[in-house]
Design an enzyme around this catalytic site. Structure first.
Site, PDB file in Angstrom:
ATOM      1  N   SER A  11     -21.048  28.779  67.293  1.00 13.12           N
ATOM      2  CA  SER A  11     -21.083  27.966  66.084  1.00 13.12           C
ATOM      3  C   SER A  11     -19.967  28.406  65.163  1.00 13.12           C
ATOM      4  O   SER A  11     -19.535  29.573  65.207  1.00 13.12           O
ATOM      5  CB  SER A  11     -22.434  28.142  65.367  1.00 13.12           C
ATOM      6  OG  SER A  11     -22.401  27.618  64.059  1.00 13.12           O
ATOM      7  N   TYR A  42     -29.097  33.571  61.382  1.00 13.46           N
ATOM      8  CA  TYR A  42     -28.497  32.672  62.373  1.00 13.46           C
ATOM      9  C   TYR A  42     -27.028  33.025  62.597  1.00 13.46           C
ATOM     10  O   TYR A  42     -26.577  33.163  63.744  1.00 13.46           O
ATOM     11  CB  TYR A  42     -28.634  31.224  61.914  1.00 13.46           C
ATOM     12  CG  TYR A  42     -27.991  30.232  62.856  1.00 13.46           C
ATOM     13  CD1 TYR A  42     -28.591  29.926  64.073  1.00 13.46           C
ATOM     14  CD2 TYR A  42     -26.779  29.617  62.533  1.00 13.46           C
ATOM     15  CE1 TYR A  42     -28.001  29.019  64.951  1.00 13.46           C
ATOM     16  CE2 TYR A  42     -26.187  28.714  63.397  1.00 13.46           C
ATOM     17  CZ  TYR A  42     -26.802  28.417  64.602  1.00 13.46           C
ATOM     18  OH  TYR A  42     -26.221  27.536  65.468  1.00 13.46           O
TER      19      TYR A  42
END
Length: 234
Positions: free
Chosen positions: A133, A146
């Site tokens: 990501s 995250y």
């Protein structure tokens, strides 16, 4: 460009979102696929076999490896796409949820690598694709856990690349905001692709980047691909 026809692939998190889009494109390229997911879809292409697997569970990955080896043989492509999100303040959030995200995003990928890559090395060739990501290496409110898992994955990927060269190619694909069910399945938080406000990629656009890396000629390795909506700031 390298032809993918006849290759074998394992895709974790292949039941929805980016993982499913990758499955559909690989299937169309005549790749034989083992799709692993908590909730595998009922309808799959003829060249795709589904396996129920929770990548946060070590025994489940061991079982997946044994089944795939027996039914499919050693894959030449491993795609680690399974992941969960959590959107909480570090001073207020739930550490049990954080642990689940770590077990899924980081330990799940590590266990998939540990299970499948040794046989790929023995076969002398292969590709490992890790879906990361643009959050990797970023600090932002509510995103610490995250982002930490994605940052760790990029270190894992670069370490793996050095350990398995020249036999195995390792690619990190790091998308920005992508319009999938990821946000609906986030353990906490109420974000959506629309509410973030940058626009969004489609899962198919991310899958195209994966196939672009896989189709490079032997001896050519794309190690990092970042794609994001043009308006996204980070």
């Amino acid at each position: 460009m390298q032809h993918l026809k006849g290759k074998k692939a394992v895709i974790s998190g292949g039941g929805s979102g980016i993982g499913r889009a990758i499955m559909e494109k690989l299937s169309a390229a005549q790749v034989t696929i083992a799709l692993a997911d908590l909730n595998p879809p009922a309808q799959l292409p003829d060249n795709t076999q589904s396996y129920t697997c929770d990548v946060s569970n070590a025994k489940a990955i061991d079982a997946l490896y044994a089944q795939v080896q027996q039914q499919l043989g050693t894959p030449s492509i491993l795609i680690c796409s399974a992941g969960r999100g959590v959107h909480e303040k570090l001073t207020e959030g739930d550490p049990e949820k954080w642990q689940h995200v770590i077990n899924t995003n980081l330990m799940g990928t590590l266990r998939m690598i540990r299970a499948f890559v040794p046989a790929m090395l023995e076969a002398g060739e292969g590709d490992v694709i890790i879906i990361s990501s643009v959050s990797a290496g970023q600090s932002y409110a509510y995103g610490g856990v995250y982002a930490a898992t994605k940052t760790a994955l990029e270190v894992v990927a670069e370490t793996l690349r050095k350990e398995v060269l020249p036999s195995i190619r390792v690619t990190v694909v790091a998308p920005g905001v992508t319009d999938t069910a990821f946000f609906e399945n986030t353990l906490s938080g109420s974000q959506t692709a629309e509410s973030i406000g940058y626009g969004a990629l489609t899962a198919e656009q991310v899958a195209d980047a994966v196939l672009f890396a896989l189709r490079q000629p032997p001896g050519v390795s794309l190690n990092n691909i970042t794609l994001r909506p043009t308006a996204q700031e980070f």
